[in-house]
Design an enzyme around this catalytic site. Sequence first.
Site, PDB file in Angstrom:
ATOM      1  N   ALA A 197       8.688  -6.934  10.306  1.00  0.00           N
ATOM      2  CA  ALA A 197       9.711  -7.757   9.673  1.00  0.00           C
ATOM      3  C   ALA A 197      10.874  -6.905   9.190  1.00  0.00           C
ATOM      4  CB  ALA A 197       9.105  -8.560   8.526  1.00  0.00           C
ATOM      5  N   GLU A 198      10.593  -5.775   8.565  1.00  0.00           N
ATOM      6  CA  GLU A 198      11.649  -4.847   8.161  1.00  0.00           C
ATOM      7  C   GLU A 198      11.208  -3.408   8.354  1.00  0.00           C
ATOM      8  OE1 GLU A 198      13.818  -8.189   6.401  1.00  0.00           O
ATOM      9  OE2 GLU A 198      11.725  -7.649   6.148  1.00  0.00           O
ATOM     10  N   THR A 199      12.211  -2.582   8.648  1.00  0.00           N
ATOM     11  CA  THR A 199      12.050  -1.134   8.605  1.00  0.00           C
ATOM     12  C   THR A 199      13.042  -0.594   7.597  1.00  0.00           C
ATOM     13  OG1 THR A 199      11.295  -0.999  10.900  1.00  0.00           O
ATOM     14  CG2 THR A 199      12.186   1.013   9.927  1.00  0.00           C
ATOM     15  N   HIS A 216       9.540  -6.314   0.152  1.00  0.00           N
ATOM     16  CA  HIS A 216       8.321  -5.621   0.569  1.00  0.00           C
ATOM     17  C   HIS A 216       8.633  -4.241   1.138  1.00  0.00           C
ATOM     18  CE1 HIS A 216       9.094  -6.749   4.820  1.00  0.00           C
ATOM     19  NE2 HIS A 216       8.161  -5.875   5.128  1.00  0.00           N
TER      20      HIS A 216
END
Length: 270
Positions: free
Chosen positions: A44-46, A76
């Site tokens: 979802a995110e880096t 997160h």
Amino acid sequence: MRIRIVDAFTARPFTGNPAGVLLLDDVFPDDNRLQNIALEVNHAETAFAHRLPGDGEADWALRWFTPATEVNMCGHATLATAHVLYSTGAHEGPVRFATRSGVLIATPGENGSITLDFPTAPLTPVELPEGVAEALGAEPLTAFDTGPNIGDLLLELADEKTVHALRPDLKALAAYSERGVIATARAENPDLGYDFVSRCFFPNVGIDEDPVTGSAHTALAPYWSERLGRTDLTGLQASPRSGRVRTGLRGGRTLLTGSAVTVVEGELLA
């Protein structure tokens, strides 16, 4: 360059929300490289962070990318980055991150927990958009805009069972907000240790369903604090991976508390 995959808002591997974390030796490389790495990580995110000079208002610069785009705020991946800083000894004590959403602070707590200090999302009631019930697959009770940092449509549903049962039309749902839709309901049984449930669908940034969304809880915290009459709550994000976020409403700031665990560590070769 070391790359880590960290499960956030959980103490158990393979639950919570996974994020890629890269601590850079120098300033950020060009945006295309950052986006390509995030696409390769495909979570979802880096998060990408580098240390700042010691005389400023922040300790580290931090940016977040989904596989499709850079985002203004991510809870997160911030928690995951703080976890990496603490677990590797790169930073001790509260850490100040310079981000698109201003300076965000992470503070280590007991038993490995970390508390994030984020801006509280401004909630504006809006009329229920035509067709959103059909796209979501359930009839909302209320609808709220969550402001520019988050860019979601917050929808309260009738009960917890309805939230668990959602099977939305993601292509249709994409038309109703900048990032996506937060669906929420009051907990059916607060004795289970949580006060409200949520699920988050973000098709506009390449995320069909986010496992556990810290930024969404900056809107969920004021929403449910007003209805439940308490400033300190616990939210369960009822995705297949699931996770819990402890929230503390402090006026214009929202505290988000959770744990994290590193599950992969390796070297970026490209």
